[in-house]
Design an enzyme around this catalytic site. Structure first.
Site, short mmCIF file in Angstrom:
data_model
loop_
_atom_site.label_atom_id
_atom_site.label_comp_id
_atom_site.label_asym_id
_atom_site.label_seq_id
_atom_site.Cartn_x
_atom_site.Cartn_y
_atom_site.Cartn_z
N HIS A 157 8.72 -4.51 10.48
CA HIS A 157 8.64 -4.87 11.90
C HIS A 157 9.12 -6.32 12.06
CE1 HIS A 157 7.46 -5.64 15.89
NE2 HIS A 157 6.29 -6.21 15.62
N CYS A 205 3.37 -1.96 18.23
CA CYS A 205 4.54 -2.31 17.41
C CYS A 205 4.72 -1.43 16.17
CB CYS A 205 4.45 -3.77 16.99
SG CYS A 205 4.36 -4.86 18.41
N ASN A 240 11.14 -10.29 18.90
CA ASN A 240 10.27 -9.15 18.59
C ASN A 240 10.42 -8.09 19.69
OD1 ASN A 240 8.14 -7.38 18.26
ND2 ASN A 240 6.57 -8.98 18.00
N1 ACO Z 1 6.37 -24.28 22.04
C1 ACO Z 1 5.84 -25.44 21.66
N2 ACO Z 1 4.55 -25.57 21.27
C2 ACO Z 1 3.81 -24.46 21.26
C3 ACO Z 1 4.31 -23.20 21.64
C4 ACO Z 1 5.65 -23.14 22.04
N3 ACO Z 1 6.24 -21.99 22.43
N4 ACO Z 1 3.33 -22.29 21.52
C5 ACO Z 1 2.25 -22.93 21.07
N5 ACO Z 1 2.51 -24.23 20.91
C6 ACO Z 1 1.63 -25.30 20.44
C7 ACO Z 1 0.19 -24.94 20.55
O1 ACO Z 1 -0.29 -25.21 21.86
C8 ACO Z 1 -0.45 -25.85 19.51
O2 ACO Z 1 -0.59 -27.15 20.06
P1 ACO Z 1 -1.88 -28.05 19.71
O3 ACO Z 1 -1.85 -28.21 18.22
O4 ACO Z 1 -1.59 -29.28 20.48
O5 ACO Z 1 -3.05 -27.24 20.19
C9 ACO Z 1 0.62 -25.94 18.42
O6 ACO Z 1 1.85 -25.49 19.04
C10 ACO Z 1 0.36 -25.13 17.19
O7 ACO Z 1 0.04 -23.84 17.58
P2 ACO Z 1 -0.44 -22.81 16.49
O8 ACO Z 1 -0.98 -21.63 17.20
O9 ACO Z 1 -1.28 -23.50 15.51
O10 ACO Z 1 0.94 -22.42 15.80
P3 ACO Z 1 1.14 -21.48 14.56
O11 ACO Z 1 1.75 -22.25 13.47
O12 ACO Z 1 -0.07 -20.66 14.26
O13 ACO Z 1 2.25 -20.48 15.12
C11 ACO Z 1 2.61 -18.31 16.08
C12 ACO Z 1 1.99 -19.68 16.27
C13 ACO Z 1 4.11 -18.44 15.99
C14 ACO Z 1 2.27 -17.41 17.26
C15 ACO Z 1 2.06 -17.73 14.75
O14 ACO Z 1 0.67 -17.78 14.74
C16 ACO Z 1 2.52 -16.33 14.55
O15 ACO Z 1 3.68 -16.07 14.33
N6 ACO Z 1 1.61 -15.37 14.55
C17 ACO Z 1 1.97 -13.98 14.48
C18 ACO Z 1 1.92 -13.41 15.82
C19 ACO Z 1 3.03 -12.47 16.11
O16 ACO Z 1 4.06 -12.42 15.48
N7 ACO Z 1 2.81 -11.69 17.11
C20 ACO Z 1 3.79 -10.79 17.53
C21 ACO Z 1 3.30 -10.01 18.64
S1 ACO Z 1 2.31 -8.81 18.13
C22 ACO Z 1 3.13 -7.71 17.29
O17 ACO Z 1 4.32 -7.65 17.22
C23 ACO Z 1 2.32 -6.82 16.58
#
Ligand code: ACO
Length: 316
Positions: free
Chosen positions: A243, A108, A273
């Site tokens: 990004h 990315c 993204n």
């Molecule tokens: N819909 C509904 N529920 C979901 C989903 C979804 N799509 N995905 C996960 N959940 C659930 C999980 O299973 C979890 O359930 P549980 O509590 O029963 O176990 C709950 O939601 C919470 O999940 P978390 O992982 O704690 O959610 P968080 O608040 O950390 O958000 C996210 C997750 C959005 C991925 C966040 O961590 C994030 O934005 N991280 C950055 C990652 C990123 O942007 N990557 C991009 C790709 S890489 C790049 O571009 C470089």
């Protein structure tokens, strides 16, 4: 380096958060509050080469040059169903250029690395005009039963044409070897010599919280150092073109820099993204909407697998 033309292209299919409920248990509310994403564009009958070619043709047209005038194509691409040849080689033929081509696989953050490489070619007088392209189809790398990652991505391409000039003030690149936080392995054929039990899976593995933390701290610190090195303040920068992975990551970086919301424009809500293409798609939209004027100072900053960050200051 001076940017003389921009272009971008997106698939026509708009996929809303509600449409994703058909494939796994999720909700518009979960996706919006965690990521800020409302819709994304996903390829249907298009292919990545179509998007890349359209983006490049638009950038070349905006630059007012002919494809034959290009001395290099530098392309950032990691998601693509070809292992080889490079995407830049395919684009070269499609746009009617004849120059040498190179692809960078820096995930990315790749667009900033591609700009940096282009600047070095210009500085070492090995080129006068370069097409810098970023094109990605990350939705084809998602395992569509895995809701944690499938909701995040969209496809797209963006390009700029650069020539010699004094618009590239400086860059700062960082790689902290961390191959656990975000990775995906390619599916390779088995060999008759393979030892049983060495099968590896090829789905995207992402520790979302750790990526979040490393992105905010890595980009904020890199940009702060860069501004300091060039005697610039946050208020001197017209736009921080970050990004577009997640609205909360963008807000986190904005807060660290003490920047205004209007200094950090976004497209993540409409396109999701698009990996390394995200910054250049946003940049092209701002240029075409006349929101960037010649002389404006811009910061580009991206993060991605590696773990890698890259930032640069550009005078448009
Ligand atoms: N819909 C509904 N529920 C979901 C989903 C979804 N799509 N995905 C996960 N959940 C659930 C999980 O299973 C979890 O359930 P549980 O509590 O029963 O176990 C709950 O939601 C919470 O999940 P978390 O992982 O704690 O959610 P968080 O608040 O950390 O958000 C996210 C997750 C959005 C991925 C966040 O961590 C994030 O934005 N991280 C950055 C990652 C990123 O942007 N990557 C991009 C790709 S890489 C790049 O571009 C470089």
């Amino acid at each position: 380096m001076k940017i003389i033309g921009t272009g971008s292209a997106l698939p026509k299919k708009v996929v809303t958060n509600d449409m994703l409920k058909e494939f796994f248990d999720t909700s518009d509310e979960w996706i919006r509050t965690r990521t800020g994403i409302e819709t994304r564009r996903i390829m249907t009958d298009e292919c990545l080469l179509d998007l890349a070619t359209t983006a490049c043709k638009r950038a070349i047209e905006a630059a007012g040059i002919c494809p034959e005038e290009l001395d290099y194509i530098v392309c950032s691409n990691v998601s693509n169903n070809y292992v080889y040849p490079t995407l830049s080689s395919m684009v070269q033929g499609a746009i009617g250029a004849t120059c040498p081509c190179i692809d960078l696989r820096n995930a990315c953050a790749g667009y900033v690395y591609a700009l940096d490489v282009a600047d070095m070619y210009l500085q070492t007088r090995r080129a006068n005009k370069i097409l810098v392209l970023a094109a990605e189809e990350p939705t084809r790398f998602c395992h569509w039963e895995q809701r944690e990652t499938s909701v995040l991505f969209g496809d797209g391409a963006g390009a700029v044409v650069v020539e010699k000039g004094d618009g590239f003030l400086g860059s700062k690149m960082t790689t902290v070897s961390n191959t656990e936080v975000l990775y995906q392995r390619k599916r390779l054929e088995s060999t008759p010599f393979e030892v049983e039990g060495t099968y590896i899976d090829h789905i995207m593995v992402m520790n979302g919280r750790e990526v979040f933390r490393m992105a905010v701290s890595g980009c904020s610190s890199e940009i702060s150092h860069l501004l300091q090195d060039h005697n610039l303040k946050t208020s001197d920068i017209k736009y921080f073109i970050l990004h577009q992975a997640n609205m909360r990551i963008i807000s986190g970086i904005q807060q660290h820099l003490d920047a205004k919301t209007e200094q950090c424009p976004t497209t993540v809500q409409k396109y999701g993204n698009t990996s390394s293409a995200s910054m250049v798609i946003l940049f092209d939209e701002l240029v075409r909407a006349n929101k960037i004027q010649r002389g404006d100072l811009l910061v580009f900053s991206g993060f991605g697998a590696g773990f890698t960050t890259g930032s640069c200051i550009v005078r448009y």
